[in-house]
Enzyme design. Structure first.
Site, PDB file in Angstrom:
ATOM      1  N   GLY A   1      -0.498  23.001  -0.307  1.00  0.00           N
ATOM      2  CA  GLY A   1       0.947  22.888  -0.545  1.00  0.00           C
ATOM      3  C   GLY A   1       1.395  23.844  -1.632  1.00  0.00           C
TER       4      GLY A   1
ATOM      5  N   SER B   1       3.223  26.516  -1.372  1.00  0.00           N
ATOM      6  CA  SER B   1       4.375  27.367  -1.049  1.00  0.00           C
ATOM      7  C   SER B   1       5.598  27.091  -1.916  1.00  0.00           C
ATOM      8  CB  SER B   1       4.747  27.207   0.431  1.00  0.00           C
ATOM      9  OG  SER B   1       5.109  25.873   0.698  1.00  0.00           O
TER      10      SER B   1
ATOM     11  N   ASP C   1      -2.259  22.190   8.364  1.00  0.00           N
ATOM     12  CA  ASP C   1      -1.840  20.806   8.163  1.00  0.00           C
ATOM     13  C   ASP C   1      -3.003  20.019   7.555  1.00  0.00           C
ATOM     14  OD1 ASP C   1      -1.008  18.178   8.361  1.00  0.00           O
ATOM     15  OD2 ASP C   1       0.002  18.485  10.286  1.00  0.00           O
ATOM     16  N   VAL C   2      -2.809  19.525   6.332  1.00  0.00           N
ATOM     17  CA  VAL C   2      -3.916  18.844   5.640  1.00  0.00           C
ATOM     18  C   VAL C   2      -4.341  17.556   6.355  1.00  0.00           C
ATOM     19  CG1 VAL C   2      -3.301  19.797   3.367  1.00  0.00           C
ATOM     20  CG2 VAL C   2      -2.411  17.540   4.046  1.00  0.00           C
TER      21      VAL C   2
ATOM     22  N   ASN D   1      -2.759  19.321  -3.824  1.00  0.00           N
ATOM     23  CA  ASN D   1      -1.380  19.137  -4.279  1.00  0.00           C
ATOM     24  C   ASN D   1      -0.420  18.750  -3.146  1.00  0.00           C
ATOM     25  OD1 ASN D   1       1.196  19.916  -5.972  1.00  0.00           O
ATOM     26  ND2 ASN D   1       1.247  21.223  -4.148  1.00  0.00           N
TER      27      ASN D   1
ATOM     28  N   TYR E   1       3.954   5.629  -0.483  1.00  0.00           N
ATOM     29  CA  TYR E   1       3.664   6.685  -1.463  1.00  0.00           C
ATOM     30  C   TYR E   1       2.755   6.147  -2.578  1.00  0.00           C
ATOM     31  CZ  TYR E   1       4.691  10.621  -4.634  1.00  0.00           C
ATOM     32  OH  TYR E   1       4.607  11.714  -5.467  1.00  0.00           O
TER      33      TYR E   1
ATOM     34  N   LYS F   1      -1.012   7.401  -3.504  1.00  0.00           N
ATOM     35  CA  LYS F   1      -1.308   8.027  -4.805  1.00  0.00           C
ATOM     36  C   LYS F   1      -2.324   7.205  -5.589  1.00  0.00           C
ATOM     37  CE  LYS F   1       1.284  11.699  -4.460  1.00  0.00           C
ATOM     38  NZ  LYS F   1       0.705  13.042  -4.459  1.00  0.00           N
TER      39      LYS F   1
ATOM     40  N   ILE G   1       9.423  15.388 -11.769  1.00  0.00           N
ATOM     41  CA  ILE G   1       9.346  16.826 -12.024  1.00  0.00           C
ATOM     42  C   ILE G   1      10.435  17.525 -11.202  1.00  0.00           C
ATOM     43  CG2 ILE G   1       7.872  18.881 -11.887  1.00  0.00           C
ATOM     44  CD1 ILE G   1       6.743  16.763 -13.814  1.00  0.00           C
TER      45      ILE G   1
HETATM   46  P1  NAI Z   1       7.379  20.209  -2.516  1.00  0.00           P
HETATM   47  O1  NAI Z   1       8.015  19.542  -1.339  1.00  0.00           O
HETATM   48  O2  NAI Z   1       8.109  21.268  -3.235  1.00  0.00           O
HETATM   49  O3  NAI Z   1       5.980  20.817  -2.050  1.00  0.00           O
HETATM   50  C1  NAI Z   1       5.148  20.153  -1.186  1.00  0.00           C
HETATM   51  C2  NAI Z   1       4.145  21.125  -0.620  1.00  0.00           C
HETATM   52  O4  NAI Z   1       3.244  20.415   0.246  1.00  0.00           O
HETATM   53  C3  NAI Z   1       4.769  22.209   0.252  1.00  0.00           C
HETATM   54  O5  NAI Z   1       4.060  23.401   0.072  1.00  0.00           O
HETATM   55  C4  NAI Z   1       4.541  21.700   1.660  1.00  0.00           C
HETATM   56  O6  NAI Z   1       4.498  22.738   2.649  1.00  0.00           O
HETATM   57  C5  NAI Z   1       3.197  21.044   1.493  1.00  0.00           C
HETATM   58  N1  NAI Z   1       2.885  20.070   2.530  1.00  0.00           N
HETATM   59  C6  NAI Z   1       3.549  18.942   2.884  1.00  0.00           C
HETATM   60  N2  NAI Z   1       2.933  18.345   3.913  1.00  0.00           N
HETATM   61  C7  NAI Z   1       1.847  19.090   4.214  1.00  0.00           C
HETATM   62  C8  NAI Z   1       0.822  19.016   5.192  1.00  0.00           C
HETATM   63  N3  NAI Z   1       0.761  18.004   6.069  1.00  0.00           N
HETATM   64  N4  NAI Z   1      -0.105  19.996   5.239  1.00  0.00           N
HETATM   65  C9  NAI Z   1      -0.069  21.035   4.361  1.00  0.00           C
HETATM   66  N5  NAI Z   1       0.857  21.163   3.414  1.00  0.00           N
HETATM   67  C10 NAI Z   1       1.810  20.200   3.345  1.00  0.00           C
HETATM   68  O7  NAI Z   1       6.937  19.000  -3.469  1.00  0.00           O
HETATM   69  P2  NAI Z   1       6.542  18.915  -5.018  1.00  0.00           P
HETATM   70  O8  NAI Z   1       7.581  18.146  -5.695  1.00  0.00           O
HETATM   71  O9  NAI Z   1       6.158  20.229  -5.532  1.00  0.00           O
HETATM   72  O10 NAI Z   1       5.250  17.968  -4.932  1.00  0.00           O
HETATM   73  C11 NAI Z   1       3.927  18.472  -4.977  1.00  0.00           C
HETATM   74  C12 NAI Z   1       2.989  17.312  -5.252  1.00  0.00           C
HETATM   75  O11 NAI Z   1       3.307  16.721  -6.495  1.00  0.00           O
HETATM   76  C13 NAI Z   1       3.045  16.200  -4.208  1.00  0.00           C
HETATM   77  O12 NAI Z   1       1.756  15.701  -3.968  1.00  0.00           O
HETATM   78  C14 NAI Z   1       3.891  15.157  -4.894  1.00  0.00           C
HETATM   79  O13 NAI Z   1       3.623  13.857  -4.422  1.00  0.00           O
HETATM   80  C15 NAI Z   1       3.442  15.330  -6.335  1.00  0.00           C
HETATM   81  N6  NAI Z   1       4.383  14.810  -7.308  1.00  0.00           N
HETATM   82  C16 NAI Z   1       5.652  15.329  -7.413  1.00  0.00           C
HETATM   83  C17 NAI Z   1       6.531  14.809  -8.342  1.00  0.00           C
HETATM   84  C18 NAI Z   1       7.917  15.339  -8.504  1.00  0.00           C
HETATM   85  O14 NAI Z   1       8.687  14.712  -9.218  1.00  0.00           O
HETATM   86  N7  NAI Z   1       8.285  16.444  -7.897  1.00  0.00           N
HETATM   87  C19 NAI Z   1       6.137  13.697  -9.211  1.00  0.00           C
HETATM   88  C20 NAI Z   1       4.784  13.237  -9.029  1.00  0.00           C
HETATM   89  C21 NAI Z   1       3.959  13.788  -8.109  1.00  0.00           C
END
Ligand code: NAI
Length: 280
Positions: free
Chosen positions: A40, A42, A95-96, A122, A187, A191, A220
């Site tokens: 993830g 990107s 796809d993970v 991630n 979720y 987690k 975040i």
């Molecule tokens: P985001 O939506 O910007 O990025 C998610 C990434 O995961 C993207 O690159 C997307 O293409 C990829 N992704 C989603 N499903 C996928 C799949 N099946 N196979 C491959 N790639 C996949 O989200 P963000 O906010 O950057 O989150 C990243 C991580 O941080 C996640 O695990 C999220 O749960 C965790 N997180 C985020 C928080 C926040 O407040 N933004 C807080 C706590 C944890």
């Protein structure tokens, strides 16, 4: 005679102590030339982590989920920024949730980038709703992406890291793996599961010099958050964090890279909140 032996022992101890001194804090030079997979990568936190590694000269492989033109543009933009930092980059949609695809991706990374030392799990999603209304597909999508995905990648890299007796794995879990809120049973379960996976993997892989840790971000500021979460929830989150602010992706990225550095070589199985004191 006694003093001679004493002197020799002292000298030996000094030598050993010098030989095992840890590197200074966050020595990114030691990460130069290594290869990291960021799932993830990107957008959001994953992109920030990839860029932070690349700043220190670590080559990057990242995967993303192809959900349309915007997701592909995001991935290309991440790759462009990484290449500007003069590191090698390998990326494609993977796809993970698909264990075969994950296995292939890991093999390709080794071939394309010539090795693999670091894995950052991630990739993650949320599909919120009260549990009595939650559809099977909403539960499955979240648990399979967040938890199964981390397991598939960890399993795929384990033989490589075990064979080379070196590896760093960081799982991006969440404060919601530690405490929960209304509407996120899928979720929070995924987690919390990642925390169990972190500890189990740390126990199983530690004897081969592989560190496995987790970061637990609070709220975040990524587009997923700012587009998907109601402003009143964000206000409450800001108030609940004792530092009085939401985090930025870079706040998480710095801790992730630290956990992969020699400065953190004696940390494994840990879950580090990066939450501005939200959990306090
Ligand atoms: P985001 O939506 O910007 O990025 C998610 C990434 O995961 C993207 O690159 C997307 O293409 C990829 N992704 C989603 N499903 C996928 C799949 N099946 N196979 C491959 N790639 C996949 O989200 P963000 O906010 O950057 O989150 C990243 C991580 O941080 C996640 O695990 C999220 O749960 C965790 N997180 C985020 C928080 C926040 O407040 N933004 C807080 C706590 C944890």
């Amino acid at each position: 005679m006694d003093s001679e032996i004493h002197g020799a022992v002292e000298a030996l101890l000094e030598e050993v102590a010098v030989a095992t001194q840890p590197e200074p804090l966050y020595d990114v030079r030691r990460l130069r030339g290594k290869v990291a997979i960021v799932t993830g990568g990107s957008s959001g936190i994953g992109r920030a982590v990839a860029l932070e590694f690349a700043e220190g000269g670590t080559h990057i492989a990242f995967c993303f989920l192809d959900t349309g033109a915007q997701s592909r543009l995001d991935a290309q933009e991440t790759a462009r920024r990484l290449r500007a930092l003069k590191v090698q980059v390998y990326f494609r949609s993977c796809d993970v949730r698909e264990s075969h695809d994950v296995k292939d991706f890991v093999a390709e990374v080794q071939e394309e980038l010539g090795g693999l030392q670091i894995l950052i799990n991630n990739a993650g999603i949320g599909r919120d709703g009260a549990l009595w209304n939650m559809e099977d597909h909403e539960w499955e999508a979240v648990v399979r992406t967040n938890l199964d995905g981390a397991f598939f990648f960890t399993r795929a890299v384990a033989p490589i890291m075990r064979a080379q007796e070196f590896g760093k794995i960081v799982n991006v879990t969440s404060v919601h793996g530690i405490s929960s809120e209304f509407g996120i049973s899928n979720y929070a379960s995924s987690k919390a599961g990642m925390i169990g996976l972190t500890r189990s993997a740390a126990i199983e892989l530690g004897p081969r010099n592989i560190n496995v840790n987790a970061v637990a971000p609070g709220y975040i500021r990524t587009t997923r958050l700012t587009d998907g979460v109601a402003p009143e929830i964000l206000d409450r989150a800001r108030e609940q964090a004792v530092l009085g602010r939401l985090g930025d992706p870079q706040d998480v990225a710095g801790v992730v890279v630290f956990l992969c550095s020699e400065a953190a070589r004696h940390i494994t199985g840990a879950v580090i909140p990066v939450d501005g004191g939200y959990l306090l």
